[in-house]
Design a protein around this motif. Structure first.
Motif, mmCIF file in Angstrom:
data_model
loop_
_atom_site.group_PDB
_atom_site.id
_atom_site.type_symbol
_atom_site.label_atom_id
_atom_site.label_comp_id
_atom_site.label_asym_id
_atom_site.label_seq_id
_atom_site.Cartn_x
_atom_site.Cartn_y
_atom_site.Cartn_z
ATOM 1 N N ALA A 398 1.178 -1.659 -0.199
ATOM 2 C CA ALA A 398 -0.042 -0.204 0.097
ATOM 3 C C ALA A 398 1.225 1.632 0.108
ATOM 4 N N ARG A 399 2.371 1.426 0.313
ATOM 5 C CA ARG A 399 3.035 2.101 0.465
ATOM 6 C C ARG A 399 3.521 2.713 -1.380
ATOM 7 N N ALA A 400 3.526 3.731 -1.295
ATOM 8 C CA ALA A 400 3.687 4.501 -2.575
ATOM 9 C C ALA A 400 5.706 4.025 -3.864
ATOM 10 N N VAL A 401 4.829 3.367 -4.343
ATOM 11 C CA VAL A 401 6.123 2.821 -5.368
ATOM 12 C C VAL A 401 6.134 3.482 -6.786
ATOM 13 N N TYR A 402 7.515 3.405 -7.411
ATOM 14 C CA TYR A 402 8.165 3.512 -8.556
ATOM 15 C C TYR A 402 8.679 3.810 -9.335
ATOM 16 N N ALA A 403 8.741 4.249 -10.378
ATOM 17 C CA ALA A 403 9.166 3.553 -11.808
ATOM 18 C C ALA A 403 9.631 4.568 -13.015
ATOM 19 N N PRO A 404 10.076 4.443 -13.924
ATOM 20 C CA PRO A 404 11.048 5.455 -14.207
ATOM 21 C C PRO A 404 9.736 5.367 -15.458
ATOM 22 N N ILE A 405 9.651 6.453 -16.740
ATOM 23 C CA ILE A 405 8.815 6.508 -18.227
ATOM 24 C C ILE A 405 9.866 6.993 -18.852
ATOM 25 N N SER A 406 9.436 6.825 -19.803
ATOM 26 C CA SER A 406 10.116 7.825 -20.793
ATOM 27 C C SER A 406 9.867 7.427 -22.303
ATOM 28 N N ASN A 407 10.209 8.381 -23.252
ATOM 29 C CA ASN A 407 9.434 8.507 -24.711
ATOM 30 C C ASN A 407 11.130 8.271 -25.531
ATOM 31 N N GLY A 408 12.086 7.600 -25.129
ATOM 32 C CA GLY A 408 13.350 7.354 -25.643
ATOM 33 C C GLY A 408 13.855 6.657 -26.510
ATOM 34 N N ALA A 409 14.309 6.989 -27.833
ATOM 35 C CA ALA A 409 14.837 5.930 -28.689
ATOM 36 C C ALA A 409 13.782 6.296 -29.293
ATOM 37 N N GLY A 410 12.560 6.344 -29.293
ATOM 38 C CA GLY A 410 10.985 5.794 -30.501
ATOM 39 C C GLY A 410 10.534 4.612 -29.732
ATOM 40 N N GLY A 411 10.607 4.491 -28.255
ATOM 41 C CA GLY A 411 9.862 3.697 -28.163
ATOM 42 C C GLY A 411 8.363 4.377 -27.328
ATOM 43 N N GLU A 412 7.928 3.376 -27.077
ATOM 44 C CA GLU A 412 6.170 3.353 -26.337
ATOM 45 C C GLU A 412 6.323 3.230 -24.841
ATOM 46 N N ASN A 413 5.862 3.564 -24.238
ATOM 47 C CA ASN A 413 5.239 3.157 -22.025
ATOM 48 C C ASN A 413 3.854 3.251 -22.214
ATOM 49 N N TRP A 414 3.631 1.535 -21.849
ATOM 50 C CA TRP A 414 2.921 1.555 -20.715
ATOM 51 C C TRP A 414 2.800 1.171 -19.162
ATOM 52 N N VAL A 415 2.132 1.489 -18.448
ATOM 53 C CA VAL A 415 2.096 1.160 -17.189
ATOM 54 C C VAL A 415 0.812 0.198 -17.132
ATOM 55 N N GLU A 416 1.283 -1.006 -16.468
ATOM 56 C CA GLU A 416 0.598 -1.941 -16.116
ATOM 57 C C GLU A 416 0.420 -1.721 -14.041
#
Length: 612
Positions: A398-416
């Motif tokens: 239930a604590r706050a968790v963190y993850a990187p996000i990026s649009n670098g190198a032409g990539g596509e990013n989704w968070v599950e």
């Protein structure tokens, strides 16, 4: 009235080892107590914990009253905001008896030696009280800043033996990466176990101070093609918390010097109690000719009990949180069993959750899920793969968790994001840009065991990076991961990877870079707090003095640092250690992304490695 005390008693009072008690007829047991207190200019208690030999003890839980912290790599500790008073200074670590040199401690006392602690090895010292059953003691969690009542909130503490998985199927190359964080040599024994838990090979080595050393497990005696097993790394308890590392897997792309995929699995402490890992059988390729190719999901469960078989129940839920499967496994001692993790039930173009419930919640185990994207439909065996990556099973938090996000190198990013609790959970999701702050804030109501996917790319400018913060507002547990996809002009997947979210914990954090096979290494670093902070970055290399710099980060700001660039003093065809020292616990989250450019200008593979 008045009383007289000896000079020796005055000294004891000054040092905090004695006090005066005033009593009267009305208060025969004492109405007041007092001690001599030096007028304080600081409310910090600091010292060190070590063995009699001088070897520092790292990761020990140190406490005085309600204040707690963990000792650092050099054995030092610092308790902050400690009120004036007399306390019992305590040290806790499994396998060790830790004693305060001076007994009672007086804050602002003059004898600094009383703030040091001495450790001796004692195999009879266990974890101690563990309220949430995650096999991390309450004392350790209070010291680390995690929640002792939340089984998904804990900091990794690698103690002997450390276990990781090997796999001889589909021509995988298995590279064991061992990292010694400390300034002393680390004696190790590597043990290779087969699929049934039988020891088939072992060898010893001394891992040099602040060195990384890689071993090709598939070249060791006892390694079997088309089989799998586990590797154990053993060392004396006095070296606990000094080891870092991972197992890295590579699959070559035919006769070329490129790779179909590569990924790393970090060393983790064993799970106790239930663990969770999600599955996703959607085909990420946008090439119509590849839409029918299977994305296989393989769930591995490893029983780490050295002499007893253990049972595990696997419950499977679909994307809506409805239970669709129930399986029971019996795994032999130090054995491993893999089952399909979702590509058969419920099948293709679905996603959901696997819950692993041990029959014995106190017995340690490991659960991991591997996703493989091949070039064949479910009815055939693939001959090539476009991607593969792992997800570690662990309890939700239930604590706050963190993850990187990026649009670098032409990539596509989704968070599950997945709920791992039995009730509907209110979850807040915040997307931050490294340079431009908060980009999006939304609240979700996740039904029990359900899952949702959110596009992170839409909240970032082209080429930009940032972070996502996921936090339960209703107290229900969650897990999450940030998924990245790189495609060619036809829409086919060139590479992909996933970064699992985690709580920001630790004051000293360690990772490693690798510049072999033309890899580039990006240190992705971000501030988890609303205030400006900084971190000391140290990059060690094999041949010269380390690179050091202070990195300043604005509120929820971040930076991507190219460790392959000349200013960081790393060299081609070498690897080394990255160290971050934060101002305060929980302010910094980071990883190192290893990226290999392809000959055609795209991404051959990309794989994150943890900094923790």
């Amino acid at each position: 009235g008045s009383c007289s005390v000896s000079s020796g008693q005055v000294a004891e009072m000054w040092e905090g080892r004695a006090y005066l008690r005033l009593n009267s007829a009305s208060y025969p047991n004492g109405a007041l107590r007092g001690q001599i207190v030096q007028l304080g200019t600081t409310d910090i208690v600091s010292g060190e914990v070590s063995f009699g030999s001088g070897l520092a003890v790292v990761g020990a839980a140190i406490s005085a009253g309600d204040s707690a912290t963990a000792s650092l790599l050099d054995g030092s500790y610092s308790l902050k905001d400690v009120p004036n008073g007399v306390y019992q200074l305590k040290g806790d670590k499994p396998g060790m008896q830790i004693t305060a040199n001076g007994g009672l401690l007086l804050v602002n006392g003059v004898n600094a030696l009383f703030r040091n602690l001495t450790a001796v090895l004692d195999s009879g010292v266990g974890l101690g009280p563990d309220a949430d059953g995650d096999c991390v003691s309450d004392a350790q969690e209070n010291a680390d800043g995690s929640d002792p009542n939340d089984p998904g909130s804990y900091q990794e503490h690698l103690r002997s033996p450390v276990y990781t998985l090997w796999n001889g199927h589909i021509g995988l190359r298995n590279v064991l990466e061992l990292v010694n964080k400390s300034a002393v040599s680390l004696p190790l024994t590597i043990k290779l176990y087969d699929i049934s838990g039988q020891l088939v090979h072992q060898q010893g080595l001394a891992l040099g101070a602040r060195q990384q050393q890689d071993f090709f497990i598939d070249l060791m005696p006892g390694f079997s093609v088309n089989s799998y097993g586990i590797v154990a790394i053993e060392f004396s308890a006095q070296y606990g918390d000094l080891l870092e590392g991972r197992m890295f897997y590579y699959r070559s792309a035919g006769a070329s010097d490129e790779y179909e995929f590569a990924f790393g699995v970090p060393f983790v402490q064993p799970s106790c109690g239930s663990s969770y890992v999600s599955f996703n059988t959607y085909q990420p390729s946008l090439n119509p000719g590849e839409s029918g190719n299977l994305v296989a999901q393989w769930l591995g469960v490893v029983n780490l009990h050295p002499s007893e078989a253990k049972g595990f129940t696997v419950r499977r839920y679909n994307e809506n949180g409805e239970q669709i499967g129930n399986y029971h496994l019996v795994v032999g001692p130090l054995g491993r069993q893999d089952i399909e993790g979702g590509h058969q039930n419920p099948g293709t173009y679905r996603y959901g959750l696997n819950e692993i419930i041990p029959d014995d919640p106190t017995s340690p185990y490991i659960s991991q899920l591997f996703r493989y994207g091949g070039n064949a439909p479910p009815t055939a065996a693939p001959s090539t793969y476009s991607f593969a990556f792992p997800l570690l099973g662990r309890a939700g938090t239930a604590r706050a968790v963190y993850a990187p996000i990026s649009n670098g190198a032409g990539g596509e990013n989704w968070v599950e994001i997945t709920s791992t609790g039995a009730d509907t959970d209110e979850v807040r999701v915040q997307f931050y840009s490294n340079a431009d702050g908060l980009q999006h804030n939304q609240t979700l109501n996740l039904p029990a065991y359900s899952q949702v996917h959110i596009s992170a790319s839409q909240y970032l400018a082209p080429g930009a990076s940032g972070s996502v913060v996921v936090e339960s507002k209703s107290g229900g547990p969650i897990i999450a991961q940030s998924m990245f996809y790189f495609r060619d002009g036809a829409g086919s997947i060139m590479s992909m990877y996933g970064s699992q979210s985690r709580e920001a914990l630790g004051l000293e954090m360690f990772g490693s870079y690798n510049r072999y096979i033309n890899l580039v290494d990006w240190l992705r670093l971000f501030n988890t707090k609303n205030d400006t902070t900084s971190a000391l970055l140290t990059v060690y290399n094999p041949s010269q003095a380390p690179y050091q710099a202070t990195v300043v980060l604005g509120p929820h700001g971040g930076v991507d640092l190219g460790l392959h660039e000349s200013q960081y003093l790393t060299q081609p065809n070498s690897y080394g250690i990255v160290q971050l020292t934060a101002e305060n616990v929980g302010e910094i989250a980071a990883d190192v992304l290893r990226l290999r450019p392809s000959a055609g200008g795209g991404v051959d593979f990309a794989a994150p490695t943890s900094v923790r």
